[in-house]
Write a protein that holds these residues in place. Structure first.
Motif, mmCIF file in Angstrom:
data_model
loop_
_atom_site.group_PDB
_atom_site.id
_atom_site.type_symbol
_atom_site.label_atom_id
_atom_site.label_comp_id
_atom_site.label_asym_id
_atom_site.label_seq_id
_atom_site.Cartn_x
_atom_site.Cartn_y
_atom_site.Cartn_z
ATOM 1 N N SER A 13 0.786 -1.229 0.000
ATOM 2 C CA SER A 13 0.000 0.000 0.000
ATOM 3 C C SER A 13 0.821 1.284 0.000
ATOM 4 O O SER A 13 0.271 2.359 0.162
ATOM 5 C CB SER A 13 -0.945 0.006 1.214
ATOM 6 N N SER A 14 2.146 1.220 -0.139
ATOM 7 C CA SER A 14 2.921 2.456 -0.199
ATOM 8 C C SER A 14 2.625 3.185 -1.504
ATOM 9 O O SER A 14 2.554 2.580 -2.571
ATOM 10 C CB SER A 14 4.419 2.146 -0.097
ATOM 11 N N GLY A 15 2.432 4.492 -1.403
ATOM 12 C CA GLY A 15 2.087 5.260 -2.595
ATOM 13 C C GLY A 15 0.611 5.141 -2.921
ATOM 14 O O GLY A 15 -0.232 4.944 -2.045
ATOM 15 N N ASP A 16 0.271 5.249 -4.198
ATOM 16 C CA ASP A 16 -1.113 5.201 -4.650
ATOM 17 C C ASP A 16 -1.613 3.756 -4.662
ATOM 18 O O ASP A 16 -1.096 2.916 -5.401
ATOM 19 C CB ASP A 16 -1.221 5.801 -6.052
ATOM 20 N N ALA A 17 -2.616 3.469 -3.849
ATOM 21 C CA ALA A 17 -3.078 2.088 -3.670
ATOM 22 C C ALA A 17 -3.613 1.486 -4.963
ATOM 23 O O ALA A 17 -3.299 0.332 -5.301
ATOM 24 C CB ALA A 17 -4.150 2.039 -2.579
ATOM 25 N N ALA A 72 -2.973 2.448 -8.066
ATOM 26 C CA ALA A 72 -1.881 2.317 -9.027
ATOM 27 C C ALA A 72 -1.072 1.059 -8.752
ATOM 28 O O ALA A 72 -0.607 0.385 -9.693
ATOM 29 C CB ALA A 72 -0.974 3.546 -8.973
ATOM 30 N N ASN A 73 -0.915 0.702 -7.496
ATOM 31 C CA ASN A 73 -0.206 -0.527 -7.146
ATOM 32 C C ASN A 73 -0.960 -1.763 -7.629
ATOM 33 O O ASN A 73 -0.357 -2.735 -8.091
ATOM 34 C CB ASN A 73 0.010 -0.597 -5.631
ATOM 35 N N VAL A 74 -2.280 -1.734 -7.491
ATOM 36 C CA VAL A 74 -3.103 -2.840 -7.976
ATOM 37 C C VAL A 74 -2.958 -2.987 -9.487
ATOM 38 O O VAL A 74 -2.750 -4.082 -10.013
ATOM 39 C CB VAL A 74 -4.586 -2.630 -7.597
ATOM 40 N N VAL A 75 -3.048 -1.873 -10.186
ATOM 41 C CA VAL A 75 -2.923 -1.890 -11.647
ATOM 42 C C VAL A 75 -1.552 -2.412 -12.058
ATOM 43 O O VAL A 75 -1.417 -3.213 -12.989
ATOM 44 C CB VAL A 75 -3.166 -0.481 -12.224
ATOM 45 N N GLY A 76 -0.505 -1.992 -11.341
ATOM 46 C CA GLY A 76 0.841 -2.446 -11.659
ATOM 47 C C GLY A 76 1.007 -3.945 -11.482
ATOM 48 O O GLY A 76 1.624 -4.616 -12.323
ATOM 49 N N LEU A 77 0.463 -4.490 -10.397
ATOM 50 C CA LEU A 77 0.542 -5.931 -10.188
ATOM 51 C C LEU A 77 -0.205 -6.685 -11.279
ATOM 52 O O LEU A 77 0.276 -7.702 -11.803
ATOM 53 C CB LEU A 77 -0.029 -6.303 -8.816
ATOM 54 N N GLN A 78 -1.367 -6.183 -11.645
ATOM 55 C CA GLN A 78 -2.156 -6.853 -12.681
ATOM 56 C C GLN A 78 -1.431 -6.858 -14.020
ATOM 57 O O GLN A 78 -1.497 -7.845 -14.763
ATOM 58 C CB GLN A 78 -3.536 -6.180 -12.786
ATOM 59 N N ARG A 79 -0.721 -5.808 -14.327
ATOM 60 C CA ARG A 79 0.066 -5.779 -15.558
ATOM 61 C C ARG A 79 1.170 -6.836 -15.511
ATOM 62 O O ARG A 79 1.450 -7.512 -16.506
ATOM 63 C CB ARG A 79 0.672 -4.395 -15.758
ATOM 64 N N TYR A 93 -3.301 -10.518 -15.865
ATOM 65 C CA TYR A 93 -4.744 -10.673 -15.677
ATOM 66 C C TYR A 93 -5.196 -9.824 -14.495
ATOM 67 O O TYR A 93 -4.390 -9.377 -13.684
ATOM 68 C CB TYR A 93 -5.139 -12.132 -15.464
ATOM 69 N N ARG A 94 -6.496 -9.617 -14.408
ATOM 70 C CA ARG A 94 -7.071 -8.834 -13.315
ATOM 71 C C ARG A 94 -7.387 -9.719 -12.121
ATOM 72 O O ARG A 94 -7.755 -10.879 -12.267
ATOM 73 C CB ARG A 94 -8.351 -8.128 -13.764
ATOM 74 N N LEU A 95 -7.261 -9.142 -10.942
ATOM 75 C CA LEU A 95 -7.688 -9.803 -9.715
ATOM 76 C C LEU A 95 -9.202 -9.721 -9.608
ATOM 77 O O LEU A 95 -9.814 -8.760 -10.078
ATOM 78 C CB LEU A 95 -7.049 -9.130 -8.509
ATOM 79 N N THR A 96 -9.812 -10.705 -8.966
ATOM 80 C CA THR A 96 -11.245 -10.618 -8.699
ATOM 81 C C THR A 96 -11.501 -9.774 -7.461
ATOM 82 O O THR A 96 -12.404 -8.954 -7.424
ATOM 83 C CB THR A 96 -11.848 -12.014 -8.470
ATOM 84 N N ILE A 97 -10.690 -9.994 -6.402
ATOM 85 C CA ILE A 97 -10.853 -9.280 -5.131
ATOM 86 C C ILE A 97 -9.676 -8.347 -4.915
ATOM 87 O O ILE A 97 -8.516 -8.746 -5.048
ATOM 88 C CB ILE A 97 -10.965 -10.265 -3.955
ATOM 89 N N VAL A 98 -9.973 -7.104 -4.569
ATOM 90 C CA VAL A 98 -8.954 -6.112 -4.237
ATOM 91 C C VAL A 98 -9.088 -5.812 -2.747
ATOM 92 O O VAL A 98 -10.040 -5.169 -2.307
ATOM 93 C CB VAL A 98 -9.134 -4.826 -5.070
ATOM 94 N N HIS A 99 -8.135 -6.300 -1.966
ATOM 95 C CA HIS A 99 -8.191 -6.188 -0.508
ATOM 96 C C HIS A 99 -7.400 -4.965 -0.044
ATOM 97 O O HIS A 99 -6.323 -4.680 -0.551
ATOM 98 C CB HIS A 99 -7.598 -7.459 0.113
ATOM 99 N N HIS A 100 -7.938 -4.261 0.928
ATOM 100 C CA HIS A 100 -7.222 -3.135 1.509
ATOM 101 C C HIS A 100 -7.719 -2.883 2.925
ATOM 102 O O HIS A 100 -8.787 -3.347 3.319
ATOM 103 C CB HIS A 100 -7.380 -1.874 0.655
ATOM 104 N N TYR A 101 -6.928 -2.165 3.702
ATOM 105 C CA TYR A 101 -7.274 -1.828 5.079
ATOM 106 C C TYR A 101 -7.819 -0.406 5.142
ATOM 107 O O TYR A 101 -7.409 0.462 4.376
ATOM 108 C CB TYR A 101 -6.037 -1.930 5.978
ATOM 109 N N ARG A 102 -8.724 -0.203 6.079
ATOM 110 C CA ARG A 102 -9.292 1.116 6.289
ATOM 111 C C ARG A 102 -9.230 1.476 7.768
ATOM 112 O O ARG A 102 -9.487 0.631 8.627
ATOM 113 C CB ARG A 102 -10.758 1.159 5.827
#
Length: 265
Positions: A45-49, A51-58, A62-71
């Protein structure tokens, strides 16, 4: 130790994400896939959360089904949730008291207004009760289960902590106690957080762990979602997917195939 996870999907959005167009995941009322298991990750989660998801998917292809994060306890922004929903992905929130807010303050009613406001923001959410996998072996986790009427999913968090702990642990030893207890409740099961570190003395051992984990989940059909912890823990334990080329390759393979549902293929 336990926490609540929230899958904040409006009913209309759920239906749109699960529409019977070619290649889309089809889920029931509680977001349970009709075939196989959902696949997701908590991304560092460092930086833009997002953008990190998009980077991992690239990186994965493929795309993730679930995007997990803390609040934090006082949720002020749903930016990453809206981004996930816009891309027909399921946002999953880990929401727990922290900072100056204590469990006692929640039980005495002083946080009721905040809870009500948050509930209105995420109405039609699905609730996932989650405990540490090791605590199912002792019976400690089961003692905190609130009852089937309050829960949509049952989940556990489990890791291979080696070399921080002396014993290398695979999925069978980590999750068997959880699985045998939870499957009797008739709820879909989730591995809500999981990961392994590299063995500094055996290159490729983490990749083999990931391959065996994939097979174990496939053989245990009550598990309907797996979410990997792609990050360094607060104590510095490195569970990231890309700790080695072999680890990345094994994880990339885990999310492929018809059993592992994604919003887009």
């Amino acid at each position: 130790m336990r926490r609540w996870l929230v899958l904040p999907l409006l009913a209309a959005v759920v239906l749109a994400a699960a529409a019977p167009a070619s290649g889309h995941v089809r889920t029931g009322r509680n977001l349970v896939p009709r075939h196989g298991a959902l696949f997701g990750a908590f991304v560092n989660s460092s930086g833009d959360a997002w953008a990190n998801v998009v980077g991992l998917q690239r990186t994965l292809g493929y795309r993730l089904t679930i995007v997990h994060h803390y609040r934090p306890w006082a949720i002020t922004s749903y930016r990453i949730d809206k981004s996930a929903l816009a891309h027909r992905q399921i946002p999953m929130i880990s929401w727990s008291p922290g900072g100056t807010t204590t469990a006692a303050e929640i039980t005495n009613g002083s946080q009721d207004a905040l809870i009500t406001r948050t509930a209105r923001d995420i109405k039609n959410a699905r609730f996932v009760w989650c405990a540490i996998a090791a605590n199912f072996k002792t019976g400690h986790a089961q003692a905190y289960y609130p009852g089937d009427r309050f829960v949509n999913w049952i989940a556990a968090d489990g890791y291979n902590w080696y070399p921080a702990k002396p014993k290398w642990a695979g999925y069978r030893s980590i999750f068997s106690s959880f699985y045998h207890w939870a499957k009797r409740h008739g709820k879909p099961l989730m591995i809500a957080e999981t990961g392994s570190m590299e063995d500094p003395h055996a290159a490729g051992r983490k990749a083999h762990w990931l391959k065996r984990a994939r097979k174990w989940v496939h053989a245990h059909g009550h598990i309907k979602a797996v979410v990997y912890f792609d990050s360094v823990s607060p104590k510095g334990y490195d569970f990231r997917i890309q700790t080695s080329g072999s680890s990345l390759k094994a994880f990339r393979r885990w999310g492929r195939g018809t059993y592992w549902n994604r919003m887009h293929r």
